[in-house]
Write an enzyme that holds these catalytic residues in place. Structure first.
Site, PDB file in Angstrom:
ATOM      1  N   SER A  68       0.898  -1.282  -0.078  1.00 51.62           N
ATOM      2  CA  SER A  68       0.087  -0.115  -0.109  1.00 51.62           C
ATOM      3  C   SER A  68       0.614   1.185   0.136  1.00 51.62           C
ATOM      4  O   SER A  68       1.702   1.356  -0.896  1.00 51.62           O
ATOM      5  CB  SER A  68      -0.968   0.052   1.286  1.00 51.62           C
ATOM      6  OG  SER A  68      -1.922   1.052   1.194  1.00 51.62           O
ATOM      7  N   ARG A 500      -2.004   3.107  19.579  1.00 53.98           N
ATOM      8  CA  ARG A 500      -2.403   4.476  18.775  1.00 53.98           C
ATOM      9  C   ARG A 500      -3.199   4.970  20.059  1.00 53.98           C
ATOM     10  O   ARG A 500      -4.072   4.579  20.682  1.00 53.98           O
ATOM     11  CB  ARG A 500      -3.337   4.327  17.618  1.00 53.98           C
ATOM     12  CG  ARG A 500      -2.504   3.758  16.641  1.00 53.98           C
ATOM     13  CD  ARG A 500      -3.186   3.891  15.456  1.00 53.98           C
ATOM     14  NE  ARG A 500      -2.901   3.187  14.303  1.00 53.98           N
ATOM     15  CZ  ARG A 500      -1.794   3.421  13.446  1.00 53.98           C
ATOM     16  NH1 ARG A 500      -0.976   4.560  13.745  1.00 53.98           N
ATOM     17  NH2 ARG A 500      -1.381   2.360  12.534  1.00 53.98           N
TER      18      ARG A 500
END
Ligand SMILES: CC(=O)N[C@H]1[C@@H](OP(=O)(O)O)O[C@H](CO)[C@@H](O)[C@@H]1O
Ligand SMILES: [Mg+2]
Length: 517
Positions: A68, A500
Site C-alpha cells: 500500500s 495508537r
C-alpha cells in the site's frame, strides 16, 4: 497415493524457500508486511495457503502483493476470499503458523494437520484456482514468482497472473469470477465507466451549473492507482485532468494511497496557506449517505410501510470517525453503528443491511447492496420503466442501480469511489467547498507510542475502553476528566508494533460519549 505424492512435492518445494533467521511474521489487518527482501518465504507460504483456501471453498481465491502506502522497499501479501472480501479471520492463526514454520518438515506437518482438521480435499482430488495481482514495487515480480511456486506446490492448483493491479481490482475480479461474470481488467474498467456515464446522464438538468468546477487533480501517491486512472481517463476523457501546481488553489483535489484502496479529497484554501482542508473518509461517507437517502426517499415516497422504512440503510464507522460526522449522519435520521478498526469488521457489519455504507476516517470504505435488495430494485425499476418511464421515481431507481454497479462490492476502491464522488457532486451541483461545509470537523489529534508488547492492551466497546491491563482505563478517564470537552481512547495497532492514542474534542452540548459515538 495422491497424498504421498503431494507430501513429497510440498516438502521439496518448500525447502527451496527457507525462512530468514530471526524474523517473525504476523497476518495482521493488512496481511503480511515487511521489508520486501525478506518476504520471499512468506509469499511462497501465502501461495500454499491461498491454494488450500481455494480447495476448501471450491472457489477462486485472490492473492495480492502490495504494501500500500508504505515505503517502496517494503512489500506485503494478503489473501482475498471467494466473495472478494478479506480472508476469513478463522484462518489467520494458521496463516501465522505457516509463515513462521522453521523448516519444510514443520511446514508439511502443519499443512497435513490443518488439512485434516478442516477436511480439505487434498492430493489432487479437487482443482484450485488463485488469481494473482501486484502493485508496481520493484520487489513485486520476484515475490509473484514465489507465490506461484507456493500455489504449484499444491496438486490441482493453478495460479492465474492478472498483472499489475490495484488491490480493489483484484478483489473485484475474484468476486466476479466466482459469480460466473466477466472478470478481466477491461471488464472492470468498462463497468466503472458505463455506470459512471449512466449517473452523469441522470444528473437533474436544473442542477447543472456552468460555474461548477470541472477540474479534478488526482495525487496517485506514486502508486498503482495513477496508471489505472490513466486507463480510465481514456474511456471517459472529461473525468480526470492531470497536472498540479500553484494554480491548485480552490481546485478539487483527490488523493489515492499506494494500492488505491483509500481515497480522500482535499482543497488548498489559499495560496498562502500551509495546510490543506482535508475531506476525509467521514465526509465521503456523508456525501454518499445524503445522495443514497435522497434517492430512497424519492423511490419510496408513496409507499405505505406503516411508518417502517422499507429499506434498511446502515452507516458503519469506527471510533476514529470525527464526532461531527456521526452527529451529522444522525441528524439525517440515519442508523450509525460502530465496529473495531479494520475494514474486515466494517464490511461484515455493513453487509447486514439492505444498503450498508462504511468508511474509516482514513478513506477505506464502500457501499454494499444486499442481493435481495438489488433484485427487488431491479423489479421495481422494470415496473417503473413500463408504468412511468422517465419519472423521478424511475430515475431514482436507475441511479441506485448504477451506484451498485459503480462502487466496488468486494472492498473499498479509490477509483470507483472517486467516480461516485464526482458523479454525486455533479448531481448535487456542489463545489468541493460546499461539500466540505456539510459539517465542520471537530479538532482531533492522533499519536503513536512504541511499546514492548502492544498485545498487552485489550479493548472493548468498539475499542473505546481498555479492559486490560487493569487500572489503565481509570487513568485515562481521570486524565480526560480534566478536559470536559475532550475524549480520548487508546488501542493496539493491528499493523504496527505500537499503541495508537486518539484525542478528540467533543461536540459542544450535553452529549454523552456513547451518543457521540
Ligand atoms: C487509525 C488508522 O488509520 N488505522 C489504520 C491501520 O490500522 P491500525 O490497526 O490502526 O494500525 O491500518 C489498517 C489497514 O490498512 C486500516 O484499516 C486502519 O484504518
Ligand atoms: Mg492501501
Amino acid at each position: 497415493m495422491g497424498e504421498e505424492k503431494q507430501r513429497s512435492l510440498l516438502l521439496d518445494s518448500a525447502s527451496r524457500f527457507p525462512l530468514p533467521h530471526g524474523v517473525r511474521f504476523s497476518y495482521g489487518t493488512a496481511g503480511f508486511r515487511s521489508e520486501g527482501s525478506i518476504l520471499v518465504s512468506t509469499v511462497y507460504r501465502a501461495g500454499v495457503l491461498a491454494a488450500l483456501r481455494s480447495l476448501k471453498t471450491g472457489s477462486a481465491i485472490g492473492l495480492t502483493i502490495t504494501a500500500s502506502h508504505n515505503p517502496v522497499s517494503d512489500n506485503g501479501v494478503k489473501i482475498a476470499d471467494p466473495d472478494g472480501g478479506m480472508m476469513v479471520q478463522r484462518w489467520e492463526p494458521f496463516a501465522d503458523a505457516l509463515a513462521n514454520a522453521p523448516d519444510s518438515e514443520h511446514l508439511l506437518q502443519l499443512v497435513v494437520q490443518f488439512v485434516e482438521e478442516e477436511n480439505i480435499p487434498f492430493g489432487g482430488v479437487q482443482s484450485a484456482e488463485v488469481l494473482l495481482g501486484r502493485d508496481t514495487r520493484p520487489s513485486g515480480e520476484a515475490l509473484l514468482e514465489a507465490a506461484k511456486h507456493g500455489i504449484n506446490a499444491i496438486i490441482g492448483a493453478v495460479a492465474i497472473d492478472m498483472g499489475v493491479l490495484t488491490t480493489p481490482q483484484l478483489h473485484w475480479m475474484v468476486r466476479s469470477r466466482n459469480k460466473g461474470m466477466e472478470a478481466s481488467e477491461s471488464d472492470y474498467l468498462a463497468q466503472l465507466s458505463k455506470s459512471f456515464r449512466c449517473l452523469m446522464n441522470l444528473v437533474p438538468r436544473e442542477r447543472i451549473t456552468d460555474s461548477l468546477d470541472t477540474e479534478l487533480v488526482v495525487d496517485g501517491a506514486n502508486g498503482v492507482g495513477g496508471d489505472k486512472l490513466e486507463q480510465l481517463k481514456k474511456m471517459k476523457e472529461k473525468v480526470v485532468p492531470s497536472g498540479f501546481g500553484p494554480e491548485g488553489v480552490g481546485i478539487r483535489c483527490a488523493s489515492l494511497d499506494g494500492d488505491a484502496d483509500r481515497l480522500v479529497y482535499f482543497l488548498i484554501p489559499s495560496a498562502s496557506s500551509i495546510n490543506i482542508d482535508l475531506i476525509d473518509g467521514d465526509k465521503i461517507l456523508s456525501l454518499f449517505a445524503v445522495f443514497i437517502k435522497e434517492q430512497l426517499d424519492v423511490l419510496y415516497k408513496d409507499s405505505d410501510s406503516n411508518n417502517k422504512p422499507p429499506v434498511r440503510l446502515g452507516i458503519v464507522q469506527t471510533a476514529y470517525a470525527n464526532g461531527a460526522s456521526t452527529a451529522y449522519l444522525k441528524r439525517l435520521g440515519l442508523e450509525v453503528v460502530f465496529t473495531p478498526t479494520g475494514v474486515k469488521y466494517l464490511h461484515k457489519k455493513a453487509a447486514e443491511y439492505d444498503i450498508g455504507i462504511y468508511f474509516e476516517a482514513n478513506g477505506h470504505g464502500t457501499v454494499l447492496f444486499s442481493e435481495n435488495f438489488l433484485s427487488g430494485l431491479e423489479c421495481r425499476s422494470n415496473e417503473l420503466a413500463s408504468a412511468s418511464s422517465g419519472s423521478e421515481q424511475h430515475k431514482a431507481a436507475l441511479r441506485l442501480l448504477a451506484v451498485s454497479q459503480l462502487i466496488n462490492q468486494a472492498v473499498g476502491d479509490a477509483l470507483s469511489g472517486l467516480l461516485l464522488v464526482e458523479a454525486i457532486l455533479q448531481h448535487m451541483g456542489w463545489s468541493i467547498r460546499r461539500w466540505n461545509e456539510l459539517y465542520q470537523d471537530l479538532p482531533s489529534r492522533q499519536l503513536k507510542v512504541k511499546v514492548a508488547d502492544r498485545n498487552a492492551v485489550v479493548t472493548a466497546s468498539a475499542e473505546t475502553q481498555v479492559v486490560s491491563p487493569s487500572g489503565l482505563q481509570e487513568l485515562i478517564d481521570a486524565e480526560s476528566g480534566k478536559h470536559p470537552l475532550g475524549r480520548c481512547f487508546i488501542r493496539p495497532s493491528g499493523t504496527e508494533d505500537i499503541i495508537r492514542v486518539k484525542l478528540q474534542e467533543r461536540l459542544q452540548g450535553k452529549q454523552k460519549p456513547e451518543q457521540e459515538l
